[in-house]
Design a protein around this motif. Sequence first.
Motif, PDB file in Angstrom:
ATOM      1  N   ASN A   8       0.836  -1.190   0.000  1.00 58.14           N
ATOM      2  CA  ASN A   8       0.000   0.000   0.000  1.00 58.14           C
ATOM      3  C   ASN A   8       0.872   1.242   0.000  1.00 58.14           C
ATOM      4  N   VAL A  10       0.078   4.258   0.434  1.00 57.71           N
ATOM      5  CA  VAL A  10      -0.313   5.220   1.456  1.00 57.71           C
ATOM      6  C   VAL A  10       0.425   4.949   2.754  1.00 57.71           C
ATOM      7  N   THR A  83     -12.600   1.844  -1.632  1.00 56.07           N
ATOM      8  CA  THR A  83     -11.778   1.847  -0.414  1.00 56.07           C
ATOM      9  C   THR A  83     -11.073   3.189  -0.293  1.00 56.07           C
ATOM     10  N   ALA A  85      -8.004   3.570   0.588  1.00 55.29           N
ATOM     11  CA  ALA A  85      -6.641   3.438   0.071  1.00 55.29           C
ATOM     12  C   ALA A  85      -6.547   3.719  -1.418  1.00 55.29           C
ATOM     13  N   THR A  86      -7.577   3.347  -2.172  1.00 53.71           N
ATOM     14  CA  THR A  86      -7.546   3.522  -3.623  1.00 53.71           C
ATOM     15  C   THR A  86      -8.286   4.762  -4.090  1.00 53.71           C
ATOM     16  N   GLN A  96      -6.872   8.614   4.740  1.00 60.56           N
ATOM     17  CA  GLN A  96      -5.619   7.986   4.330  1.00 60.56           C
ATOM     18  C   GLN A  96      -4.512   8.278   5.334  1.00 60.56           C
ATOM     19  N   GLY A  99      -5.301   6.278   8.386  1.00 61.82           N
ATOM     20  CA  GLY A  99      -5.053   4.876   8.076  1.00 61.82           C
ATOM     21  C   GLY A  99      -3.619   4.453   8.313  1.00 61.82           C
ATOM     22  N   THR A 103      -4.887   0.552   9.862  1.00 61.75           N
ATOM     23  CA  THR A 103      -5.075   0.207   8.443  1.00 61.75           C
ATOM     24  C   THR A 103      -6.471  -0.291   8.120  1.00 61.75           C
ATOM     25  N   LEU A 106      -8.385   1.906   5.865  1.00 61.30           N
ATOM     26  CA  LEU A 106      -7.955   2.004   4.466  1.00 61.30           C
ATOM     27  C   LEU A 106      -8.666   1.008   3.573  1.00 61.30           C
ATOM     28  N   HIS A 107      -9.101  -0.118   4.145  1.00 63.11           N
ATOM     29  CA  HIS A 107      -9.565  -1.229   3.317  1.00 63.11           C
ATOM     30  C   HIS A 107     -10.996  -1.648   3.608  1.00 63.11           C
TER      31      HIS A 107
END
Length: 244
Positions: A8, A10, A83, A85-86, A96, A99, A103, A106-107
Motif C-alpha cells: 500500500n 499510502v 476503499t 486506500a484507492t 488515508q 489509516g 489500516t 484504508l480497506h
Amino acid sequence: MDGKATENPVVTTAAAGALSLTSVVCLAVVSVVLGLCYLLVRWQWNERKGGKLEKWILFWCYYDAFTHLCMEGAFLWISLTGTVATSTSPLAVVWQEYGLADTRWLHSDPNVVSLEMLTVVVDGLLALVLAYAIVKRKSYRHFVQIVLCVCELYGGWMTFAPEWLTGSPSLNTASPLHLWLYLVFFNGVWVVIPLALLVQSWSAMQTAFGRRGVSFSETTKHSKKSLNSLHKVPVLRFFDTFAV
C-alpha cells in the motif's frame, strides 16, 4: 482479488512516523473545524445565561456532529463505493492519513464500516438534537445526552475491542505520532468527554430530584399510577383481556 499481497503506497510513505506535509494539512483542517464550531457557539450563545460549562458542552456537540456527519460520513460513502486506500477523492486524504495508524480504515473493514453506519446516522443526529436541547433548554436534554454518551462509548469499545482480542495487527504502535496523537488522543477524546457528560447528567438529575424533594419511591409510585391510568383506554383494555 488475485490473492497476491500488494504494498500500500499510502502506508509506506510514512513508515517512519514522521510529521509529513499531509499530517500538517489534516491537523490544520481539524483546527479550522474547531475554530468554526467555536465561532458558531459564540454567535449562538450570545447574551444567554447558561454558564461556561454549557457553552463548552454546546461546542462539543457541534464538533461531534460535524465529525460524525461530515468527516465520518465521507469515510462511509467512500468505503461503500470502494476503499479509502484507492480513492482519489480529496475527502479521502484525512482518512488515508489516519489509516497510517489503523489500516482497517484504508480497506473498508466490515466491522468498522458497519459501526460507522450507526455512528454517522445515530450519533450525528443525536449530537444535533442535544445542541438544540441545550440552546432551547428542553426538558429532554439530559436524556438525549445520556443516550449519546452511551452510544459514543459503545462505538469506541466495539471499534477497538475486536482488534485488541486479535493482537492489534492493524494498529501502528511503533510511531509515537500515530500511537499517541492519532490512536490515543483522537480516540481518547471520545471516551473522556462522554464519561464526563454522563457524570454531569447524573449530577443534574440528582440536583433536580433534590430541589423538588421527590424521592425515588415517590417517582415509582407516580409512574405506576400513570401506567394504571392507561388501562382506561379502550384499545389497551381489549388487549388486556388476553393477558395471562
